[in-house]
Every structure is written in structure tokens, then in C-alpha cells.
Design an enzyme around this catalytic site. Sequence first.
Site, PDB file in Angstrom:
ATOM      1  N   TYR A  13       0.813  -1.220   0.000  1.00  0.00           N
ATOM      2  CA  TYR A  13       0.000   0.000   0.000  1.00  0.00           C
ATOM      3  C   TYR A  13       0.849   1.274   0.000  1.00  0.00           C
ATOM      4  O   TYR A  13       0.436   2.305   0.539  1.00  0.00           O
ATOM      5  CB  TYR A  13      -0.955   0.019   1.204  1.00  0.00           C
ATOM      6  N   TYR A 141     -14.436  -6.077   3.239  1.00  0.00           N
ATOM      7  CA  TYR A 141     -13.045  -6.352   2.835  1.00  0.00           C
ATOM      8  C   TYR A 141     -12.759  -7.803   3.189  1.00  0.00           C
ATOM      9  O   TYR A 141     -12.880  -8.208   4.350  1.00  0.00           O
ATOM     10  CB  TYR A 141     -12.047  -5.441   3.553  1.00  0.00           C
ATOM     11  N   ASP A 244     -16.567 -14.601   7.516  1.00  0.00           N
ATOM     12  CA  ASP A 244     -15.150 -14.259   7.469  1.00  0.00           C
ATOM     13  C   ASP A 244     -14.779 -13.735   8.856  1.00  0.00           C
ATOM     14  O   ASP A 244     -14.952 -12.557   9.159  1.00  0.00           O
ATOM     15  CB  ASP A 244     -14.920 -13.204   6.386  1.00  0.00           C
ATOM     16  N   LYS A 273      -5.274 -14.640  11.274  1.00  0.00           N
ATOM     17  CA  LYS A 273      -4.756 -13.615  12.175  1.00  0.00           C
ATOM     18  C   LYS A 273      -4.476 -14.163  13.569  1.00  0.00           C
ATOM     19  O   LYS A 273      -3.432 -14.732  13.823  1.00  0.00           O
ATOM     20  CB  LYS A 273      -5.688 -12.398  12.188  1.00  0.00           C
TER      21      LYS A 273
END
Length: 427
Positions: A13, A141, A244, A273
Site C-alpha cells: 500500500y 473487505y 469471514d 490472524k
Amino acid sequence: MTAPLSSPVWHPYAHLKTQRAAPKVVGGEGPRFTLGSGETLLDATCSWWCMIHGYAHPRLVAAIHEQAGELCHVMLGGLTHEPADRLARELVRVTPEGLNHVFYSDSGSVGMEVAMKMAVQYHQLRGKSAKHRLLSLMKAYHGDTAGCMAVCDPEEGMHSLFAGYLPHHPFAPAPTAPFDAEPEAVASDLAALREVLERHHHKVAALLMEPLLQAAGGLNMTSPLYLRGARELCDEFDVLLVFDEVATGFGRTGRMFAADHADVTPDIMVLSKGLTGGYLGHAATLATDRVHDAFVGDTPEHAFMHGPTFMGNPLACRLALESLAVFEEEDYLGKIEELNRVLRETLLEDVELAVHPAVAEVRVLGATAVIETHETADLAGVGDWAREQGVWLRPIGRWLYTMPAYITEERDMRRITSVMKAWFLRR
């Protein structure tokens, strides 16, 4: 053209023409990491929300060493090993009832790709080949791989550059009713979801959602009642429900999984994660018997054709087992409750912050808090300024947030929130 940076690392990014050399991290302990300059920074984001135990946790470090001495890696194709088997049993134990089958991969994005392929193939095997699209929510996202980009918010998301390359899927409006909303307030959100399903269910394999907390899409916090209603609608329209929980899993919303707030079992759930405490990349896609059993058959098409090289990596599985043990033995849900109390006291209940002209809204859920601003420019320079105060903050667009490590003590949590508030109130 700017002078080349000293490192050949291509950072995520980043605007290559204007980026500065990234600070080099040389170590870390607890909720802090140390830079080569000697600075020690309190990490308000726990490295993109995964370092839930903080840095250099002795039990996780020991688990890496122990497993490395036994088996670092072996392919899971045609083979297995004890850490993979044990972890699968533990994940079945702690996740919502009915998620009895575990497919490993190596990142949250890939775990979502697995879920999407699994959903499409499920319907193919049932003779419903027209159901090959995915329904997602605005503000979503789900990752940066191609399949995931196609189900991220197509308007405010970060992947509009690739619109011509990506397949097109239907989207439903993002839910607007907050976490503690009454049923009447959630009804309009569910009516909007029903309207989209009525139009597209014949081609939709699954509804994908980040339950309760849409993370990178703007930290939108929504109601458990929406999850229950979505479950009912998916059953009505023969659409699989995929949660998700890459960001929300392992305590981030205040329960072990966001699904637990609603007492809902999705057909497929994706974890990553916090799965390994952030110490190694790993993911798990869990499925119900209903989904799994559709793949039991005699044709070549009944095999699920997906197999990441590093799926079920023994080091990652062993870490995940230790991470889960620490979580349960040291009452992390209790720690998260205390973090939530501090976040509510210092941010949500701060009247001066709430009426600041740059602030659109302040939201708190579990161990997550966000100050949403009206313009991205309202946060220009906040990262550098926070670093001067000894805190690492990295906003997402208009959203200044914290998702701290769960071991963050109250004084450090108050330090993080005081820096977040001071950015607005100092001027």
C-alpha cells in the site's frame, strides 16, 4: 524521481515516489516493539490485529523451538501429522456447534478463496451449477487475492483499479443498525438483504460477511440480530452462509467468535490472524457436515481441488494450539472485557471528542475502537505525530482505530486512547 530507498523490499500500500524509508523493527516484548533507532513504541494495532498475545510471548516462542526440533514442515497431501490433527479437533471444539471439518491454508485471503470455491463446488455437486456467484456486503473487505478483491466493496474499497479484471458479483447494502439496536432498527437492513436475495438467489452460491465488525472497510459495527436474520434468509433461499472471522475471531468482538453473540452457526467459517497469535501465517476454513458431505461421491469432480503448499504447516499448527491454550488458561475474554471498559470510558463516553467538528462518530466493540472522521485529511500526519508520543497508530482512510494486543495493561490502553484523543483536542 526520488532517490532509491536503502532496502529492496517493496512495501504494501505504498506510494513509491513519495514513501520514506520504513523504520526498522529490531525486537519487541509485550505490547511494544523496538526500532533500530532505540525508540520503543506502544503498538495500538497489534500488527494488523494478529499479535493478540503481544511480542515475544514466552510460551509461543518455546512452542516454535520445540516443534522446530521435531518437524518443521511436511506436505499435507496424502500425509498428516499430530499438530494438524490436534488443532483440527480443538477448532471443532471451540467454534460454533456443527463446524466439524477443517481445511487449512496459509493466510486469511487464501482461507476465503477456499471458502468461495467450496461454496461454488457444493452447489455444482448438487446439480445447481447456475449458483456460481457470491453475494457480499458493501463496506466489505475479504483480502487482496483476485477472488477476494471481487467481493470487496467495489465503490469505496481499494481494488477499483482492477474492476475490469475481476468477476462481477452482486452486493447487498451494508447493515446500518448498530450492535445494540432493537429489532425494529435491524428490520430495514434485513429487508434490503432479502430484496437482493430475491433478485439474485438463483445464481448466488453463498453470502459472505464479516460478522458484527466490517474491519478494513471502515470498522462498521453491526447487530447480532442481523446475523440471525441473514441465517434465516440464507436457509430460505438455498444460499450458504460464510462468516469471514479472520479479524473477528479469537475474541476481538468480546466473545470467542462474533458468531457467538448471535448463537448462529454459519455453513463455512474462515479463521486466521489471531489463530497463531500472529507468530506465523496460517488459516483454517471450517465447514458443516452439510457442506462436507456433498463432496463424498464417486466422480472425479467430488475431490476439492485446492491444496496450498504450506497448508497445515506443523510449526503453525503447534503455535495455534499454544495460542489457544494461553487464551483459555489466562482468561483472555476477561482481559478483553477490561479493555472494552477502558475503551468505552476513555473514547465512547468522552463528550468533548464526540462534538469535535472533525469527528463523525466514535464506536467501540470488544477490543476495538474507532474514531471516524469526516475527511481523510483530518488524519493527515497522525501516524508521525503519534510516534513522537511513543505510540504506533496507522489509520485506514478516515478511520483512526485501535485493536490492541489483549495483554495490554490498563495504563497502556489509556495511553493509546489519550494519544488518539489528543490528535483532535490538541488544536
